[in-house]
Enzyme design. Structure first.
Site, PDB file in Angstrom:
ATOM      1  N   LYS A 224       0.828  -1.213   0.000  1.00 41.67           N
ATOM      2  CA  LYS A 224       0.000   0.000   0.000  1.00 41.67           C
ATOM      3  C   LYS A 224       0.865   1.268   0.000  1.00 41.67           C
ATOM      4  O   LYS A 224       2.088   1.182   0.045  1.00 41.67           O
ATOM      5  CB  LYS A 224      -0.971  -0.044   1.173  1.00 41.67           C
ATOM      6  CG  LYS A 224      -1.552  -1.438   1.452  1.00 41.67           C
ATOM      7  CD  LYS A 224      -2.402  -2.024   0.309  1.00 41.67           C
ATOM      8  CE  LYS A 224      -2.666  -3.503   0.554  1.00 41.67           C
ATOM      9  NZ  LYS A 224      -4.009  -3.959   0.328  1.00 41.67           N
TER      10      LYS A 224
HETATM   11  C1  LIG Z   1      -4.781  -5.025   1.072  1.00 39.52           C
HETATM   12  C2  LIG Z   1      -6.241  -4.921   1.115  1.00 39.52           C
HETATM   13  C3  LIG Z   1      -6.987  -5.215   2.269  1.00 39.52           C
HETATM   14  C4  LIG Z   1      -6.395  -5.898   3.469  1.00 39.52           C
HETATM   15  O1  LIG Z   1      -5.317  -5.292   4.031  1.00 39.52           O
HETATM   16  P1  LIG Z   1      -4.264  -6.169   4.885  1.00 39.52           P
HETATM   17  O2  LIG Z   1      -3.512  -5.096   5.618  1.00 39.52           O
HETATM   18  O3  LIG Z   1      -3.429  -6.912   3.906  1.00 39.52           O
HETATM   19  O4  LIG Z   1      -5.023  -7.049   5.785  1.00 39.52           O
HETATM   20  C5  LIG Z   1      -8.331  -4.970   2.267  1.00 39.52           C
HETATM   21  N1  LIG Z   1      -8.956  -4.473   1.195  1.00 39.52           N
HETATM   22  C6  LIG Z   1      -8.296  -4.205   0.058  1.00 39.52           C
HETATM   23  C7  LIG Z   1      -9.043  -3.642  -1.100  1.00 39.52           C
HETATM   24  C8  LIG Z   1      -6.921  -4.437  -0.028  1.00 39.52           C
HETATM   25  O5  LIG Z   1      -6.282  -4.192  -1.166  1.00 39.52           O
END
Ligand SMILES: *Cc1c(COP(=O)(O)O)cnc(C)c1O
Length: 439
Positions: A224
């Site tokens: 992210k």
């Molecule tokens: C990455 C992601 C998540 C979950 O995040 P984590 O920190 O990996 O648990 C939830 N929703 C979307 C759309 C994502 O891309």
């Protein structure tokens, strides 16, 4: 071929004559000598600031957010929450262990449970579906449109008297069409959750994503915008939702700091999980959050260069952007009339050493076998024991348009640290390949 002749070839490709220069896939000279590859965003900005925050935690021996040696409580996670709320223009922010934990916490805060239905896009990350099922509620899929986000036109037909929530997910840096989603939700008295995991730092009509609906979540995992490896956050303007979220993430209790933040407890203890963020994570995130605007500005500048370079290509069709100014710019997607043309484009771009891909980072959920077969940890799982839960069908038949759209779009990922040379190569390759494919 030496570097000189290679560069000459690239220059020709970038120019007007590029339309007719021989594609690398057909034996021509590739635009680049080596494949272009995007890196993770946040870690490229790691530096002394993150190190200092981590060292603080070690030196003071205070890795736990609620207490430790010393009379005052540790403040890394608390500072992250305060600054995140400021940055996202929400009243409250809660740090948790992951984006998935944030989704579960937000769903619990909203009081979603057995008998309730939640509408989510057929194309998103697994965590959205899991959060609904783990709450005992029933997931109902809607199609995506050419923004790759939930199609507002496909929401209303999915609403039943049991629908309690719509998950608006802002995928791959592109804000969903929130005005339309919020309008539908208000008319039907349904809540909206914004999943901003893939769009941390993006905005919709001038407001940070996450701040527009009832509740929002972010992920701070490696892929992210900013990252502590793992981590997540929940934001809201509603004090009751924040109190419930804080309780749910900490075994039902409301700690003094959050009790103060919401101006006194209104609710009671209930059963929750344990998703507390550590001070190490909080410290790194304080440092990363202070770099967010720089990261966003860098990747947007690179996206702008590519958009400017390709916008006048005849017939070019891009992913639909409900708010182009608010987009993160982490990927650019081109659309084709057929799947075959799109595959041809991918093969040709790969040969030019500017690889492009179909939309990524998510899954077409209804066709995942564990979802199609409604597999849960226990056969009597409340999501699927009601008549509606037994009769609902997942699988490819519930998302034909999603499957079609995702097969016809592809494009390059962008990196905030790409040099001008690298964005120029992307433009050159698209200008060389696209006209010969789309014709
Ligand atoms: C990455 C992601 C998540 C979950 O995040 P984590 O920190 O990996 O648990 C939830 N929703 C979307 C759309 C994502 O891309």
């Amino acid at each position: 071929m030496n570097r000189r002749t290679f560069l000459a070839g690239a220059a020709v490709a970038a120019g007007a004559a590029g339309n007719t220069s021989r594609l690398a896939v057909e034996g021509g000279t590739p635009v680049r000598e080596t494949p272009l590859k995007a890196d993770f965003f946040g870690t490229q900005y790691y530096g002394e600031e993150e190190t200092r925050e981590l060292n603080d935690v070690v030196r003071t021996r205070r890795p736990f957010r609620w207490y430790g040696p010393g009379s005052e409580p540790p403040m890394k996670v608390a500072t992250f929450e305060k600054e995140l709320a400021q940055r996202m223009k929400t009243r409250y922010a809660l740090g948790v262990t992951s984006g998935s934990a944030a989704l579960q916490t937000a769903v619990a805060a909203l009081g979603i449970g057995p008998g309730d239905e939640v509408i989510l896009p057929a194309w998103t990350w697994h965590s959205c579906y899991e959060a609904i099922v783990l709450a005992g509620a029933l997931p109902v899929f809607a199609e995506i449109d050419e923004s790759f986000n939930i199609d507002p036109n496909d929401i209303e037909s999915k609403i039943t008297p049991q629908t309690k929530l719509i998950m608006a997910v802002h995928l791959q840096g592109n804000p969903a069409d929130l005005d339309r989603v919020l309008d539908i939700a208000r008319r039907h008295h349904i809540r909206v959750l914004e999943d901003c995991a893939q769009s941390v730092g993006a905005s919709y009509k001038g407001r940070p994503v996450g701040s527009l609906a009832d509740i929002g979540i972010y992920s701070l995992q490696l892929n992210k915008t900013i990252t502590s490896g793992e981590g997540g956050a929940v934001v809201t303007n509603d004090p009751l939702l924040f109190e419930r979220a804080s309780r749910y993430h900490d075994l039902g209790s409301l700690r003094p700091l959050h009790e103060k933040v919401v101006g006194g407890a209104k609710g009671d203890t209930f059963v929750g999980g344990q998703f507390r963020m550590s001070e190490f994570t909080g410290g790194v995130l304080v440092a990363q959050l202070r770099k967010l605007d720089r990261i966003v500005a860098d990747v947007r500048a690179n996206a702008r260069r590519v958009y400017d370079g390709i916008h006048d290509l005849p017939g070019i069709k891009l992913r639909h952007l409900p708010d182009p100014a608010g987009e993160l710019g982490s990927a650019i997607f081109l659309g084709f009339a057929t799947k075959e043309k799109c595959e041809h484009f991918r093969a040709a771009m790969k040969a030019e050493n500017v690889p492009v891909d179909h939309p990524g980072g998510s899954a077409i959920l209804p066709i995942q076998p564990y979802i199609e077969h409604k597999r849960t940890v226990h056969p009597a799982w409340p999501s699927f024991t009601s008549e509606r839960g037994r009769s609902i069908q997942y699988g490819a038949a519930c998302c034909p348009r999603t499957l079609d759209i995702l097969s016809r779009f592809a494009g390059p990922s962008l990196d905030p640290k790409y040099t001008e040379r690298e964005t120029t190569d992307i433009v050159a390759a698209i200008k060389k390949v696209y006209p010969q494919i789309s014709a």
